[in-house]
Write a protein that holds these residues in place. Structure first.
Motif, PDB file in Angstrom:
ATOM      1  N   ARG A   1       0.953  -1.021  -0.036  1.00  0.00           N
ATOM      2  CA  ARG A   1      -0.034  -0.115   0.044  1.00  0.00           C
ATOM      3  C   ARG A   1       1.083   1.247   0.188  1.00  0.00           C
ATOM      4  NH1 ARG A   1      -2.541  -3.038   4.272  1.00  0.00           N
ATOM      5  NH2 ARG A   1      -2.131  -1.666   5.754  1.00  0.00           N
TER       6      ARG A   1
ATOM      7  N   ILE B   1      -2.553   7.614   7.060  1.00  0.00           N
ATOM      8  CA  ILE B   1      -1.578   6.330   7.726  1.00  0.00           C
ATOM      9  C   ILE B   1      -1.516   5.158   6.833  1.00  0.00           C
ATOM     10  CG2 ILE B   1      -2.126   7.328  10.097  1.00  0.00           C
ATOM     11  CD1 ILE B   1      -4.418   5.169  10.313  1.00  0.00           C
ATOM     12  N   PHE B   2      -1.869   5.221   5.505  1.00  0.00           N
ATOM     13  CA  PHE B   2      -1.711   4.091   4.636  1.00  0.00           C
ATOM     14  C   PHE B   2      -2.378   2.874   5.068  1.00  0.00           C
ATOM     15  CE2 PHE B   2       1.391   7.523   3.669  1.00  0.00           C
ATOM     16  CZ  PHE B   2       1.226   7.316   2.269  1.00  0.00           C
ATOM     17  N   CYS B   3      -3.447   2.802   5.697  1.00  0.00           N
ATOM     18  CA  CYS B   3      -4.330   1.783   6.148  1.00  0.00           C
ATOM     19  C   CYS B   3      -4.876   1.170   5.039  1.00  0.00           C
ATOM     20  CB  CYS B   3      -5.028   2.209   7.294  1.00  0.00           C
ATOM     21  SG  CYS B   3      -6.720   3.209   6.911  1.00  0.00           S
ATOM     22  N   GLY B   4      -5.314   1.820   4.072  1.00  0.00           N
ATOM     23  CA  GLY B   4      -5.905   1.288   2.651  1.00  0.00           C
ATOM     24  C   GLY B   4      -7.170   1.098   3.122  1.00  0.00           C
ATOM     25  N   TYR B   5      -7.982   1.712   4.018  1.00  0.00           N
ATOM     26  CA  TYR B   5      -9.526   1.391   4.090  1.00  0.00           C
ATOM     27  C   TYR B   5     -10.073   2.222   3.065  1.00  0.00           C
ATOM     28  CZ  TYR B   5      -9.756  -0.619   8.882  1.00  0.00           C
ATOM     29  OH  TYR B   5      -9.638  -1.504   9.791  1.00  0.00           O
TER      30      TYR B   5
END
Lengths: 185, 418
Positions: free
Chosen positions: A71, A133-137
């Motif tokens: 991601r 925060i690059f969580c990809g949600y």
């Protein structure tokens, strides 16, 4: 020995305990020989690594390929045939974002001015990458695969305001392609 | 001024008696004076932004007061403002070396409130990632601690293996740290093709690498001088201070939550609890080092016995529908919108779920008021509780031993301050 020390012995793991190796006891003569031999053993271990070769990667000349699931920076997408944007401005990505870094302002498509395939399109689409925060949600939330996490990770900049990515920047092809691994590599 | 003169201190350090001519110099007695030293918050040996106010008499530590709060981020409060699935990536950032454990504690607590059954495959996948994370955390600890003791090659070796683990995390979840791989009800995606092969390669290499660390460290004279017999604390005191994890096990108490209250199918795996005998710094090192082998054993068993089945609960009220259904099923689309915008509602109640993190008992307390956001989230972070034992451990020992003890304590300041 171990269980005798327990003030409250309500539970015992029984056979599943293994005592770790104690440190060798100090002693003048033994210490001396040990210090010598153990140093040699340590040196043997480190020198044996020489044949394994270096593991250093010469970044930035040489880049580590990322995995398909990696991601990185977000990408917005268009339909290949029509060139219309996939995003319809539903703001689900903004709703899913735990860092609240996505801003979407939707507008109506008109017959003269058609931007997306749906009824509406994103007039403003901004991602503040200094908050992300690059969580990809966002990618998980998007029902149209309009936003995906790309593979670019070199995102530093001199100015915080330059880290607010607009729709045009997110739609554009990245300047440099990040090397990608095959799934089973 | 209080004097420790002539007293044999706890660690067997006897201060030399003062010679009378010191007073002729006109100053205070050289070693009689207490000296207050500010240690940290920015110091490479504090493993984060930990500040220690150390009171010294000569080279001997009389008292040490930890000052914390430099990386306080208010994550627990932030969590109250977010729906349950959005809490996970935020909460993972507390103890930044054991992110899978943070997510696991929170997800387990939420699952208990929801009375949700986690599919077996998800439980096994969780165990695989938890144990990889444990090895990773121990590697960072070993590398940085060895650096504190003056051994630099161990640092490179440990970070090389850590790199292999982070590659595996990137492969399965897309991110090397803070992966948000665990979700309420299971894991977000199944492992990709090729993951098993790569993991098996790693499992083959890891024990040999751990042997190499042992070859360098176990009987090295400098390591022995720094660790053997330094700063022990009895099991009674450790228990009274609430210390858990490898520190407690080093003192001989075989307390491991994976065995004591098994969760996520841990009861099916065959592994041992390494315990120490003396509770000194050497045992703390040896226990963690031995745990690396045990974790490898657990992962091997979990990989061999990995059951087929869904990777997340099929309950559509909690988990997102599979992506291919979004294009065909209106119901799936409605569930998807509902879950993403509002999130799932959790019945009112409280849950406290402790798990065994690399540093000890990591527990998550979640109170729900029936809405889709938690009313209160609290983490019992092991680093925070363990840190209060530092003062008792190092009192009366040399300041150099304090450095070694802080290293062996393995505090993660992100978890302490939250």
């Amino acid at each position: 020995m171990a269980e005798a020390q327990l003030p409250v012995s309500v539970w015992s793991p029984g056979e599943d305990v293994v005592e770790v190796r104690r440190a060798p006891a100090p002693g003048a003569a033994r210490s001396f020989t040990r210090a010598f031999l153990e140093t040699l053993r340590g040196l043997k271990t480190t020198f044996a690594r020489v044949i394994e070769g270096p593991v250093t990667i010469q970044y930035p000349e040489e880049k580590v390929p990322v995995y398909p699931r990696f991601r990185g920076r977000h990408r917005l997408h268009r339909f290949e045939e029509s060139g219309l944007e996939k995003c319809v401005g539903c703001s689900l990505c903004a709703a899913a974002c735990p860092a609240d870094c996505i801003r979407v302002v939707a507008a109506e498509n008109t017959p003269e001015h058609r931007v997306s395939a749906g009824e509406r399109y994103a007039a403003v689409y901004e991602i503040n990458l200094s908050r992300c925060i690059f969580c990809g949600y966002c990618e998980v939330a998007c029902p149209f695969d309009a936003i995906t996490m790309g593979h670019d990770y070199e995102l530093s900049d001199y100015d915080r305001s330059d880290l607010i990515f607009t729709k045009e920047m997110l739609l554009a092809e990245p300047l440099e392609r990040t090397p990608l691994r095959r799934e089973d590599e | 001024m209080s004097s420790l003169q002539g007293r044999t201190l706890a660690q067997g350090v006897t201060l030399a008696p003062l010679s009378e001519d010191v007073e002729e110099w006109g100053g205070a007695r050289e070693h009689d004076e207490l000296f207050e030293l500010n240690f940290g918050p920015h110091h490479p040996a504090t493993h984060g932004v930990l500040r220690l106010i150390v009171t010294l008499q000569g080279e001997v530590v009389v008292e040490v007061k930890p000052i914390i709060g430099y990386v306080h981020t208010g994550i627990e409060k932030t969590a109250e403002d977010k729906s349950y699935w959005k809490v996970i990536p935020v909460l993972e950032r507390m103890d930044y070396l054991s992110y899978y454990f943070n997510a696991m504690a929170f997800c387990s607590a939420t699952e208990r409130l929801l009375e949700l059954e986690v599919p077996e495959r998800a439980q096994y996948l969780r165990v695989i990632h938890l144990e990889l994370n444990r090895i990773m955390s121990h590697l960072v600890w070993l590398g940085t601690s060895a650096l504190d003791l003056g051994a630099i090659s161990i640092f490179w070796y440990c970070f090389r293996e850590r790199e292999a683990i982070l590659d595996l995390f990137e492969m399965s979840s897309g991110q090397r740290m803070h992966t948000r791989y665990f979700q309420v009800g299971g894991v977000i995606e199944d492992i990709p093709r090729g993951f098993e092969r790569k993991l098996r390669q790693f499992l083959k290499v890891m024990p040999a690498r751990a042997d190499q660390y042992a070859d360098i460290l176990n009987a090295n004279e400098i390591v022995l001088q720094r660790l053997r017999g330094t700063c022990p604390l009895s099991a009674e005191r450790l228990l009274a201070l609430g210390v858990s994890g490898p520190l407690l096990r080093a003192a001989g108490v075989p307390w491991d939550l994976r065995k004591a209250t098994p969760y996520s199918s841990y009861e099916r795996f065959d592994f041992k609890i390494p315990v120490g005998t003396a509770g000194d710094n050497y045992d703390r090192y040896a226990v963690r080092h031995a745990e690396i082998y045990e974790s490898v054993k657990i992962i091997e068993q979990a990989l061999d016995g990995l059951p087929e089945g869904p990777h997340i609960t099929p309950d559509r009220k909690v988990s997102l529908p599979p992506r291919h259904e979004l294009a065909t099923s209106m119901e799936a689309l409605i569930h998807h919108f509902k879950l993403v915008t509002e999130g799932f509602r959790v019945p009112a109640g409280e849950a406290y779920v402790p798990i065994e993190s690399p540093r000890g008992e990591l527990a998550c307390f979640v109170r729900s008021d029936g809405s889709s956001k938690p009313a209160r989230v609290h983490m019992r972070d092991p680093s925070f509780v363990n840190l209060q034992a530092l003062s008792e451990m190092v009192r009366g020992s040399y300041i150099a031993d304090m450095i070694a003890t802080v290293a062996m304590l393995d505090p993660v300041l992100g978890g302490i301050d939250r």
